[in-house]
Design a protein around this motif. Structure first.
Motif, PDB file in Angstrom:
ATOM      1  N   ASP A 212       0.826  -1.208   0.000  1.00 42.17           N
ATOM      2  CA  ASP A 212       0.000   0.000   0.000  1.00 42.17           C
ATOM      3  C   ASP A 212       0.864   1.263   0.000  1.00 42.17           C
ATOM      4  OD1 ASP A 212      -2.461  -1.443   0.122  1.00 42.17           O
ATOM      5  OD2 ASP A 212      -2.084  -1.795   2.245  1.00 42.17           O
ATOM      6  N   ILE A 216       0.911   4.295  -2.765  1.00 41.95           N
ATOM      7  CA  ILE A 216       0.701   5.699  -2.413  1.00 41.95           C
ATOM      8  C   ILE A 216       1.857   6.560  -2.920  1.00 41.95           C
ATOM      9  CG2 ILE A 216       0.585   7.295  -0.469  1.00 41.95           C
ATOM     10  CD1 ILE A 216      -0.927   5.149   1.073  1.00 41.95           C
ATOM     11  N   ASP A 219       1.660   6.951  -6.731  1.00 44.74           N
ATOM     12  CA  ASP A 219       0.576   7.851  -7.124  1.00 44.74           C
ATOM     13  C   ASP A 219       0.931   9.302  -6.808  1.00 44.74           C
ATOM     14  OD1 ASP A 219      -1.794   8.651  -8.147  1.00 44.74           O
ATOM     15  OD2 ASP A 219      -3.070   7.664  -6.670  1.00 44.74           O
ATOM     16  N   HIS A 357      -6.287   6.721  -0.459  1.00 48.12           N
ATOM     17  CA  HIS A 357      -5.777   5.373  -0.215  1.00 48.12           C
ATOM     18  C   HIS A 357      -6.090   4.900   1.199  1.00 48.12           C
ATOM     19  CE1 HIS A 357      -3.586   4.349  -3.906  1.00 48.12           C
ATOM     20  NE2 HIS A 357      -3.293   5.638  -3.996  1.00 48.12           N
ATOM     21  N   ASP A 360      -9.653   3.839   1.296  1.00 48.97           N
ATOM     22  CA  ASP A 360      -9.817   2.525   0.668  1.00 48.97           C
ATOM     23  C   ASP A 360      -9.371   1.409   1.611  1.00 48.97           C
ATOM     24  OD1 ASP A 360     -10.823   3.674  -1.613  1.00 48.97           O
ATOM     25  OD2 ASP A 360      -8.883   3.743  -2.645  1.00 48.97           O
TER      26      ASP A 360
END
Length: 390
Positions: A212, A216, A219, A357, A360
């Motif tokens: 994750d 991040i 992105d 994120h 999510d």
């Protein structure tokens, strides 16, 4: 309290209270963090400048690597080319801009006085509000005469006040010069090892968080890169088009006004209003026909930028609504001044990536939104089975 949310409401209230207590305690012992505050205030300027240059120069470095030039030699080529461009600017363009800027600063009060007197004449003789305006007994000439008569005294008092803080000014200027002097060194190491930095940061986290965190960082890197590169390219194109347009219509200080438009265009929406103001004052004082030509040039530039340049360069990478951009600019400008206006949008983009994120991950962990997704999945499966049976 089931009608108020039960234990969930108590949990949320307790969390808010705990966060408030933590903020209160840290505020009381804020002196402990003074060295950290001084450290960050010292290094934040060179790091921000180096980061902006890194995102601008990284595509060039990658292009050099594609043609089989080693990274170290590519960085050397970029630095030599940058020094050459800076030298060319200092010796060829800067003297001309300096003369235009000096002349504009000297003549701008005259332009402003002439504009104010023209507006005063229009309001007192030609407008429908002439009778009301004349009843107010506004004397613009007296105001300007008094202001210009006292300008020497005002300047003297100002210089006296500034003289008392010369040492502080010199200290601040020295800090800024030293910060800028460290930018090339930080930029060199960013270009050399910047690609490895996300992997190093990810390895510092627990294994479960690494996928994750990697997503991040990727992105956020894409958002910042797209914004900085796109905004600089768009601003350069606007500056060139404005300068050419002003040269064509015979506007005074065309190159200087184009440079001002280029720098202010870095700020979305608000930058255009800032750039057009001095040009509009000069054009309006020169002649009404010059103002018409200025409006035509500015309209053409904005149409070309809005229809062709910005969509191709910026695209939809940030996905931020214009109203949100304006609110972010106003808020960040009130909090952090000019730096907040310039860095507010990329900072918001990074914060948006992080919050999206995290939200999510929250949905996946607590399954608050799973029933709707599972219901939609079951309905889709049943419809597919019925279609296959038919």
């Amino acid at each position: 309290m089931p009608f108020l949310g039960g234990m969930t409401t108590l949990y949320v209230l307790a969390s808010i209270l705990l966060i408030g207590l933590i903020i209160f305690v840290f505020d009381k012992v804020s002196f402990v963090f003074t060295p950290l505050r001084v450290f960050f205030s010292t290094v934040v300027l060179p790091i921000i400048l180096a980061t902006i240059l890194y995102y601008l120069l990284r595509p060039i470095l990658r292009l050099l690597e594609k043609i089989h030039i080693k990274r170290a030699w590519g960085i050397l080529i970029i630095f030599v080319g940058g020094i050459g461009l800076i030298t060319l600017f200092v010796f060829l363009i800067f003297p001309f801009l300096k003369v235009q800027f000096t002349n504009l600063v000297e003549e701008f009060p005259t332009y402003f006085k002439k504009l104010t007197q023209d507006i005063d004449y229009f309001l007192s003789h030609s407008s429908i509000f002439a009778s009301y305006y004349n009843d107010m007994n506004v004397n613009v000439s007296k105001f300007f005469d008094g202001s210009f008569a006292n300008i020497g005294k005002t300047v003297g008092n100002t210089l006296g006040s500034v003289a008392s803080g010369v040492s502080n000014f010199i200290g601040a200027l020295t800090g800024i010069v030293l910060s800028i002097a460290t930018v090339p060194f930080i930029l060199f190491y960013l270009l050399k090892d910047g690609e490895k930095l996300p992997a190093v940061l990810v390895k510092m986290l627990p294994p479960r968080m690494r996928p994750d965190a990697k997503m991040i960082l990727q992105d956020a890197d894409r958002q910042i890169s797209a914004y900085i590169q796109g905004q600089i390219i768009v601003a350069f194109c606007i500056g060139v088009m404005v300068s050419i347009g002003f040269f064509i219509i015979g506007m005074k200080y065309a190159l200087l006004l184009g440079v001002i438009a280029m720098f202010t265009s870095v700020v979305p929406y608000l930058g255009a209003a800032i750039a057009i103001t001095p040009a509009a004052i000069i054009a309006l004082v020169s002649s009404p026909w010059m103002l018409v030509k200025l409006i035509v040039v500015w309209t053409v530039v904005q149409l070309i930028d809005g229809k062709f340049i910005s969509p191709q360069v910026m695209g939809k990478s940030l996905k931020i609504h214009p109203i949100t951009i304006i609110f972010v600019l106003l808020t960040s400008g009130s909090l952090f001044g000019v730096a907040g206006v310039i860095l507010g949008i990329p900072g918001y983009a990074v914060l948006k990536v992080l919050v999206t994120h995290l939200f999510d991950l929250y949905k996946l962990r607590y399954n608050r939104y799973q029933p709707d997704a599972l219901m939609h999945y079951d309905l889709t499966e049943r419809m597919g089975d019925n279609d296959s049976k038919k």
